[in-house]
Structure formats: structure tokens, C-alpha cells
Design a protein around this motif. Sequence first.
Motif, PDB file in Angstrom:
ATOM      1  N   ASP A 303       0.863  -1.183   0.000  1.00  0.00           N
ATOM      2  CA  ASP A 303       0.000   0.000   0.000  1.00  0.00           C
ATOM      3  C   ASP A 303       0.895   1.226   0.000  1.00  0.00           C
ATOM      4  OD1 ASP A 303      -1.678   2.101   0.488  1.00  0.00           O
ATOM      5  OD2 ASP A 303      -2.821   1.107   2.068  1.00  0.00           O
ATOM      6  N   ARG A 306       0.305   3.998   2.608  1.00  0.00           N
ATOM      7  CA  ARG A 306       0.653   3.718   4.001  1.00  0.00           C
ATOM      8  C   ARG A 306       2.101   3.270   4.157  1.00  0.00           C
ATOM      9  NH1 ARG A 306      -4.627  -0.073   5.276  1.00  0.00           N
ATOM     10  NH2 ARG A 306      -6.208   1.505   4.928  1.00  0.00           N
ATOM     11  N   ARG A 517       7.173   5.569  11.007  1.00  0.00           N
ATOM     12  CA  ARG A 517       6.410   4.724  11.926  1.00  0.00           C
ATOM     13  C   ARG A 517       6.691   5.043  13.395  1.00  0.00           C
ATOM     14  NH1 ARG A 517       7.104  -1.318   9.327  1.00  0.00           N
ATOM     15  NH2 ARG A 517       6.554  -0.816   7.174  1.00  0.00           N
ATOM     16  N   VAL A 529      -0.712   6.523  17.437  1.00  0.00           N
ATOM     17  CA  VAL A 529      -0.791   7.087  16.100  1.00  0.00           C
ATOM     18  C   VAL A 529       0.632   7.304  15.609  1.00  0.00           C
ATOM     19  CG1 VAL A 529      -0.944   9.479  16.947  1.00  0.00           C
ATOM     20  CG2 VAL A 529      -1.758   8.922  14.646  1.00  0.00           C
ATOM     21  N   ASN A 532       3.110   8.960  10.217  1.00  0.00           N
ATOM     22  CA  ASN A 532       2.437   9.043   8.911  1.00  0.00           C
ATOM     23  C   ASN A 532       0.934   9.214   9.048  1.00  0.00           C
ATOM     24  OD1 ASN A 532       1.543   6.502   9.664  1.00  0.00           O
ATOM     25  ND2 ASN A 532       2.648   5.390   8.074  1.00  0.00           N
ATOM     26  N   ARG A 534      -1.214   7.189  10.535  1.00  0.00           N
ATOM     27  CA  ARG A 534      -1.952   5.936  10.603  1.00  0.00           C
ATOM     28  C   ARG A 534      -2.089   5.472  12.050  1.00  0.00           C
ATOM     29  NH1 ARG A 534      -5.567   2.929   7.836  1.00  0.00           N
ATOM     30  NH2 ARG A 534      -5.245   0.704   8.051  1.00  0.00           N
ATOM     31  N   ASN A 560      -8.859  -0.432   9.069  1.00  0.00           N
ATOM     32  CA  ASN A 560      -8.723   0.969   9.448  1.00  0.00           C
ATOM     33  C   ASN A 560      -7.479   1.252  10.263  1.00  0.00           C
ATOM     34  OD1 ASN A 560     -11.279   1.761   8.296  1.00  0.00           O
ATOM     35  ND2 ASN A 560     -12.247   0.640   9.970  1.00  0.00           N
ATOM     36  N   ARG A 561      -6.899   0.250  10.839  1.00  0.00           N
ATOM     37  CA  ARG A 561      -5.685   0.420  11.625  1.00  0.00           C
ATOM     38  C   ARG A 561      -4.904  -0.883  11.580  1.00  0.00           C
ATOM     39  NH1 ARG A 561      -7.219  -0.035  17.961  1.00  0.00           N
ATOM     40  NH2 ARG A 561      -8.546  -1.864  17.837  1.00  0.00           N
ATOM     41  N   ASP A 562      -3.651  -0.821  11.975  1.00  0.00           N
ATOM     42  CA  ASP A 562      -2.766  -1.975  11.885  1.00  0.00           C
ATOM     43  C   ASP A 562      -2.316  -2.413  13.271  1.00  0.00           C
ATOM     44  OD1 ASP A 562      -2.714  -1.989   9.033  1.00  0.00           O
ATOM     45  OD2 ASP A 562      -1.410  -0.237   9.121  1.00  0.00           O
TER      46      ASP A 562
END
Length: 821
Positions: A303, A306, A517, A529, A532, A534, A560-562
Motif C-alpha cells: 500500500d 501507508r 512509523r 498514532v 504518517n 496511521r 482501518n488500523r494496523d
Amino acid sequence: MLPVEEIYTPLKSWLTQNATALVIAPPGAGKTTGIPLALLDAPWLAGQNIVLLEPRRLAARAAAARMAETLGEPVGQTVGFRVRGDSKTSAKTRIEVVTEGIFSRRILDDPSLEGVGCVIFDEFHERSLDADLGLAFARDAQGVLRDDLRLLVMSATLDGDRVLGLLEGAGRFESLGRSFPIDTHYLGRDQSLQMEQDVARHVARLSAKLTPENAETMLVFLPGQGEIHRVARFLDEKGVAPHIDVCKLYGAMDFKDQAHTLARNAPGRPKIVLATAIAETSLTLDRVSMVVDCGLSRLGRFDPARGVTRFVTERVSRASADQRRGRAGRTQAGDAYRLWDAEQDRSLIPFAKPEILETDLSQLALSLRLWGAKSTEGLALLDHPPKAAMDEAVKLLRALGAVDANGDLTGHGNAIAQLPMAPRLAHMLITAASYGAAEQGANLAVLLSENGLGGKSTDLDARLEALARDRSPKIAQARTLAQGWARQAQALVKNQPKQAGGARFSHHLLAECFPERIAKARGKPGEFVMANGRGVYVDAHDRLARESFLAVGDLGGGANRDRILLAAPLTEVEILSLFADRLEQETVLERNNGRFRAFDQTRLGGIVLASKPLEKIPADLLLRAEAEEIQQRGLNALNLPESVQTLRARVAFLRAQDNTWPDLSDTALLATLEDWLGPYAAGKSMLSLGGGIVSQALHNLLDYDQQRALDRLAPETWRMPTGSNIRIDYGAEGGPRVEVRVQELYGTQIHPVVGPNRTPLTLSLTSPAHRPIQITKDLPAFWDGAWAEVRSEMKGRYPRHVWPENPRDADPTTRAKPRGT
């Protein structure tokens, strides 16, 4: 005799006079191990070697072992292999089996491929990025440096015509192979069960066919390592016959365990092999008579927005399903069991998407620059990479200091390119080496690049400690690999090493590897959070859940989130020090309870590291913030008075006939809000300005001549024959309009007009009670025509009012007749 032997003679004859060929042969035909051996005695190969590319380390080792066995030699003599972290070759080696990544690096180091007479791209249908790029570079070298270099592309399932179009002048050779009958059974899926339970249920039932007398193999295809372990556990619970060995086969296994699975079945001991797609091609399993296919595969999808490669489970392609089915008929008649319905076959995509369309392209972008190019234009590629992904790759290389503002390779980028790993990891390792900590950086690079090392803890320190304690052969091999990387990196660092930053230096290196990150805690424990923007998380009970900041090294995908899979704690002080040159200072506004407050903030990307409130809000910042709010809410946020709306409608009417008049539409005014209204705020809130000020600001958008002409060309009101003024609605549908009682127009012989083009006013004529009678843009025609009928009707309804036969000559009135008349 191998089935593929039928094409040996024509293939060898073709390669005597030509340089490129395509071989298509089904699984089990023997192309991988037969063709390289068949070409060894070719006159054009005299004094040179064959390089055979395989998509995976396991396949490379297995192919080398099978060819060496055919020759009656140990691996490392005539046939050797070279994969990451391991190799067996000697001065006698004529056939070197390598992984595709090894070849890509080799041709970049030596574009002329000195000592190589033939390069064979096996299983090319898998379309890995390294295979695509390796073939493109080899074709380039063949055309410019080595017209004698033979290139051979081999595959079991491939769009042959498309490849031939890429390999201009190549010969096509196809072997039908030798496939035994295969019966295909469609079992469907029991949706009430987990996929693994459903697979285990069928495998347990079918295992009754595995008898000690035949010692056959049932090959079960599953998406990944986790599913393999779960199916194995369910089989343990269900129980299979004690004479059956249940084995596993996936890429992250120790090589000895892989070799055990690939070994011939012991007498009286049939096997159930639970495997990933690694078993689709290249590998030989003993006496496979049954294939059970769950119909799923796990693939990496990058992606670019992201910056994350997430592994998704998808339905297999038709080509992959056919490959799996074919494993049941290589050495005997067999059965293929598919866990889907027959009609679903039609919805399978023909081929899986090539990796070049789905993966992180930073390595490709770096390799292109080593090759002397900045794009893939002109290279022999079946598919060229997506522009968005390439732009993201170059952006990353620029952030790592690997390329400059012009996209050219820097000295640091050249050093990164010398290391056999992803650019991020190479950058991190070079950084570690510059601090005299190459070994520490190399251990971290191995941990990040090899799945399963150091366990599954999210905590980097725990992983590194587990890695240091582990004495297994797999870890020993990884440790040897890391030591080699450390030596390479240290040799690339020319300056005197700085002093490493202590026990937490590995945390700093992880942050250096993935600066976007860096994550800051938010909300409840475990929620973060990243820089970036995310959102990511760990379980609330995880040891990292209550840390303020994290350097995140690995992520698992979510909608929606990792989920954080690997991270290390950081302090705010460490972040401020590590990324001092990347921090952004910004004054921002926050709105709370209808009021703005200003803060001086220090940010790393999307996370705020420090925030100091300001006593006074900078005027330009307030103006910009309010402009954004008004643009979101619309001009109604300014509480515009009716006079302003009337002015805008009048100007819009004139602009429709003459575009030199200003555009006062919502879109135009919102876009230029700071320009036309900002000066009138003078440090105050635009939202608090009165209607008179807003009206004045709009009036001043008209130049002097336009202001003078406005009342003449588009008067706000129209003076009626009675002497009264009535407001003109310039925004009405159909043009400027007034509503007037018909009696007030008696005596009017010329229809009223407005504007430079003398546009007729739309007259909405009403009765004395203001009820609609007629709408006209031609009053004289109304008098001459419809008036007679209207007069008759009105006399009946309103007898006390004057209704003359000839209204042109009558006096206008607003009154009824006096009583008694």
C-alpha cells in the motif's frame, strides 16, 4: 526417460544458432533438472557455466540436489547452489542454481556476466519482481554487451504469446509432459466451520485411502504457516492412522525439517504434507496420489499510501489451481479435491498479479539507478510498475539519502546498493556501521528480514534476547549471514566510526529504519498514532501498551488500523535528538467551545512532540483558520444580510452579459475569502464582522466605473407608474422579476427592461388580493390579447375595483372605486 526429453534435440539445435528460447512444460515434465544437464555439452557453452534461477531457496537447494544425484555426485561439484546465507559451489561447478534475488544482484555487479554462457529463468510464470527485473537486465546485456549469451525462459503455465512478444526472435518449445489421469472432486465449503476445521475434516476422512502397502502422499495446500499449524492441531484431535506421518512444508521452516518432508516416504509410512504455495512447483514430493486444495493463497500487497506491505488471503488463480491439481498426477493416477463448487471455477482469475504491480518498489528504483536508468522505459518488462508506487519508492530513497533532489544516486545510496537487502535495512545497517555497531545493526537486519526469528514478542529487546539464546541450526545460519553483512557494511564506512548510543541503540536503529512509523500513545492503553498519521495498536496487556512513544518495525494489516507486531520504546528526548533535522515547527489553532487558541508545536510528521500555548493569536493564522472554517460551512457562516445577497444577484445578472463584472458566486468568494474580506478583519474575527462591512467589502470588488453603472444597468428597484418602487428579484428563475398588482400598471405602454442588453423584466401580475393572474415579458401584447378575458373575470370577483376596457389609457391605481360609484 523424462517427458521433457522430447524437446532436447530441437532446443539444442535452436540454441546453436540463436540466443533466446521459451520452454513451456507442465509440472513433472522434468524441465527444471533435465534441461540444464542436457545443455552442458553444447559447443557454445564450452568453458562457461549455466545459471539456473529458482523462485525460492528451498526450490534452489532441491533442484541442485536432484541434478547432483542424477550425476552421482555430491552438491557442490558439477552442480552447486547459492542462496541467501548458504552456498555450495566449487571450481568444478558448471551449473549454479541461485535464487532470483541473488541473480539480480549479480548482474548489477557484473552486467556482462563473465563466465556465464546461459541463464535459465525457471518457473517464470510466478512473475516475481526479481525474475522480471533479472530478465529485463539480461536482455539489455544480451543486446549491448553479450550477443552470445543464451537466455532460456521456462514455465509450466504462462501466456506464451505475450512472452514471445517480449523476447523478440525467441524460439518456442512445448512439451506435453506425461500426466497420469486425475479425477477432480468439488467438495464445496462448510461455512459453519472454520476453514482449517473444514480442511481437517476432509483430510481425516480421505486419509483412510493412505495404506501402508502403497505409502503414498496426500498434499494439502493451505494459505500460510498459521493455517498449517492449526490444521495439524485439528488432525491431532481427530486422529489419523498411526502409520501416517503428518508433515509440514513452508518457507520459514528449518532446512533440515524441509528436507525431511521432501525425503522419500519410508516403507509402510504414507505422508500427509500440509504445505503453502511453495509446493506448487519445482519441488518433488514422493508418490503424491491426492491433492486437497483449500483454494486460498497468501500474497503480499504493498500500500504506497501507508508504506506498508500487508499480506492478504485471496482465492487462487486458475493457473495456480491447475498447478496444484497437477501434483496429483505426476507419477501415478490421482485425485484432486477442491474445497469449492465447480461453478466457482469460472470466476477464478487466469493468473495471479505480477509482483511488480503489488510490491514495494524501493529496491527496483535503486537497482534501476545502478543500471544507469531512472525508469523502466525501454526495458523488456511484461508489465511496468504503477507510477504512484514508483513515486513513493523514490520518495523513500530521497528520505533515506539514497538519491538527491534530482533523483540521482548519492554516495550513501551507492553504499546502500552494495548490501543484499531492502534499502531501508541497508540504510539502517550503514548507519549502525558508522557508529561502530555493524554487528548490532546486522542482527537487527536479519531479525527484520527473516520471518519467525526470535519468537513472536512485540518487544524488540525480547526478540533480540531470544535470538541470542537460540542455538538451533536455522539461527546459526542466520547468525552467520548477519556476520557477513556486518563485515560488508563496516568495509563500506570510510569515516572513523562514531560511538554507538548504548543499550538502547537498537531502538534508535529501528527508528532510523522506519522514521514514518514513530508512534505516539493516544487514548486508552495500547492505542498509538504514527508519524504518517496511521492508527496502530497493541493488546492492552502487552508490555509496550503503556509506553509514550514507540519505534515500530513490523505491522499486521487491518481495514482501518494496523496491529503492531514488532516495536521498541523511545523517549521524547530520544526522538528530538534522533530526528532534529526532520522536525517541523508550526503554529496551529485549535477551536474549543467556539473559541480559537494558538499553540507553537514541534511535530514529527503527524505526531506532536511539544505544544506551547500562545497568549495572542497571530492575525494571519486566525485569518487562515477562519477562512478554512467558512469554506467548510459556506458563506452563510457570515450571516450575510439580504442586501448583500441582492447585490450578488444584481452583479451575477450583469456578469452573465459581460464577464468583466466580478464573479461573486459562492465558489469564487470562498476561494478568495482572505483576499476580499481579510483586510476588513484587521486582526479580528471575520465571523464577527457586521453585514455592513461585508457589504462594503463586496462593493469594493467593483471598480469605480462598475459602481457608477450598477444602479443604472441593474437598479435594485423599479419605479412603477403609481410612483412606488418595487424590489427586482435578480435571482429569480427566468431572469429579473417583479410581482405587481395589475392595476398599478394601467397606462403603461412600453414593457420595462434592465441591463446592457435591455432584458425584459418578468412581470408577475396579481389581483387586488395579490393572487396570480398572469406572467408576461410583453405587457403591450398582454393588454391587446389576454386582458379582455382577465378583465371579465376580475370584474366578477372584484366589482369595487376599476377594470377599464383600454388599460393603456387608464390611470394606474392602488385603490378601489369610491362607495356609490
